[in-house]
Design an enzyme around this catalytic site. Structure first.
Site, PDB file in Angstrom:
ATOM      1  N   LYS A   1      -5.528   3.473  -2.428  1.00 38.97           N
ATOM      2  CA  LYS A   1      -4.801   2.900  -1.298  1.00 38.97           C
ATOM      3  C   LYS A   1      -5.701   2.728  -0.076  1.00 38.97           C
ATOM      4  O   LYS A   1      -5.583   1.745   0.660  1.00 38.97           O
ATOM      5  CB  LYS A   1      -3.572   3.757  -0.963  1.00 38.97           C
ATOM      6  CG  LYS A   1      -2.516   3.758  -2.060  1.00 38.97           C
ATOM      7  CD  LYS A   1      -2.075   2.345  -2.418  1.00 38.97           C
ATOM      8  CE  LYS A   1      -0.979   2.309  -3.464  1.00 38.97           C
ATOM      9  NZ  LYS A   1      -0.574   0.923  -3.807  1.00 38.97           N
TER      10      LYS A   1
ATOM     11  N   SER B   1       0.866  -1.178   0.000  1.00 38.28           N
ATOM     12  CA  SER B   1       0.000   0.000   0.000  1.00 38.28           C
ATOM     13  C   SER B   1       0.903   1.229   0.000  1.00 38.28           C
ATOM     14  O   SER B   1       1.819   1.340  -0.817  1.00 38.28           O
ATOM     15  CB  SER B   1      -0.940  -0.031   1.209  1.00 38.28           C
ATOM     16  OG  SER B   1      -1.768   1.111   1.251  1.00 38.28           O
TER      17      SER B   1
ATOM     18  N   TYR C   1      -5.096   8.589  -6.236  1.00 34.67           N
ATOM     19  CA  TYR C   1      -4.140   7.597  -5.732  1.00 34.67           C
ATOM     20  C   TYR C   1      -4.497   7.184  -4.303  1.00 34.67           C
ATOM     21  O   TYR C   1      -4.533   5.993  -3.981  1.00 34.67           O
ATOM     22  CB  TYR C   1      -2.732   8.178  -5.790  1.00 34.67           C
ATOM     23  CG  TYR C   1      -1.657   7.295  -5.207  1.00 34.67           C
ATOM     24  CD1 TYR C   1      -1.172   6.202  -5.910  1.00 34.67           C
ATOM     25  CD2 TYR C   1      -1.118   7.561  -3.956  1.00 34.67           C
ATOM     26  CE1 TYR C   1      -0.182   5.384  -5.379  1.00 34.67           C
ATOM     27  CE2 TYR C   1      -0.121   6.757  -3.416  1.00 34.67           C
ATOM     28  CZ  TYR C   1       0.340   5.675  -4.133  1.00 34.67           C
ATOM     29  OH  TYR C   1       1.323   4.870  -3.595  1.00 34.67           O
TER      30      TYR C   1
END
Length: 309
Positions: free
Chosen positions: A155, A137, A151
């Protein structure tokens, strides 16, 4: 999970942390199935024996290809003991600037790709009585920041999925670890990034400042790839596995700030939260921990909680 050499499957092995992981594993005498979108990028890897390295082309946005590669690797190498889901990249820029295609590609690579990989490998791990899944991650999986909204969304999604998965597969002897690296010289702001189309509306904003620094390579990177890779392998081969593993002093600091701020916000809302219960106003307050549908409390959520195998 100590003992003889294991067989590892590593995605995104062409560069960055993925390549450092494969290099570390081969140096330790482990057997590795290394995958990349272009397997020619793996040609210069030097295993100590011809049998130690198996390579394949893999685009993690293709679910069918994922299943085929996993099955092929298990057939060729006999088993898969540890899966390191590493493939991914960063989309940098303000959320409004991201095109629909960029958003979809980021989600398919960073979020649904790892989900499909886990689904493909779990039957193999269950059949052999256990194994490990290591999901890479980021510190961005615990704390959002301007300029990386899409993004961060992937995650945070990955963290929720694999935290839940860890509880689902624990009884099969399968351990799950979410790795949260900080910045590294060839990682987040290196070759594995994509920029959104710049909008004048965001000029001078925090998102634009981050974007420009990433574009010019002016962001400091504290992490050492080789040390990070060694730490991941050490944890993956230990007798127990942590649910999460932070790598880098910047990751530790950012995650700690994020968690501390979220906890402070939660405590401020305690009275409001309790006021919305069915029994609100009758003088009673909850006195027992939250219990899930299995009747167990959320022990695996406690800081420092570890899983067997």
């Amino acid at each position: 999970m100590t003992g003889p050499a294991r067989t590892w499957l590593v995605t995104g092995s062409s560069a960055g942390l993925g390549r450092a992981l494969v290099t570390e594993l081969l140096a330790r005498g482990e057997t590795v199935a290394a995958t990349a979108r272009d397997p020619r990028t793996l040609a210069d890897l030097r295993p100590p024996s011809a049998q130690a390295l198996w390579t394949a082309r893999l685009d993690v946005t293709d679910p069918e290809q994922i299943r085929q590669v996993v099955d092929d690797a298990a057939r060729a190498l006999g088993r898969i003991d540890v899966v390191i889901s590493n493939a991914g990249y960063a989309l940098v820029g303000a959320a409004e600037e991201a095109s629909g295609e960029q958003v979809d590609r980021q989600l398919r690579t960073n979020l649904t790709g790892p989900i499909h990989l886990a689904q493909a490998v779990l039957p193999h791990l269950r059949a052999q009585g256990g194994g490990r899944i290591i999901q890479i991650s980021s510190m961005a999986g615990q704390r959002g920041s301007p300029g990386t909204a899409v993004y961060c969304a992937t995650k945070w999604g990955v963290e929720g999925f694999f935290e839940s998965l860890a509880a689902e597969v624990k009884s099969f002897g399968i351990g799950v670890t979410i790795v949260e690296p900080g910045t590294v010289s060839t990682g987040f702001f290196g070759r594995s990034k994509e920029l959104t189309a710049e909008s004048p509306a965001y000029a001078g904003t925090p998102a634009a400042i981050l974007r420009r620094r990433a574009q010019d390579g002016r962001l400091p990177c504290r992490g050492d790839l080789a040390r990070m890779a060694a730490a991941v392998v050490d944890v993956a081969t230990g007798p127990t596995v942590p649910l999460r593993l932070a790598l880098g002093s910047d990751a530790y600091a950012a995650i700690r700030r994020g968690l501390t701020a979220r906890l402070a916000d939660l405590e401020e809302q305690r009275e409001i939260a309790f006021s919305t219960d069915l029994n609100a106003g009758d003088g009673s307050t909850p006195s027992t921990p939250h219990r899930g549908p299995e009747g167990n409390d959320d022990a695996h959520h406690r800081p420092g909680a570890r899983q067997s195998r």
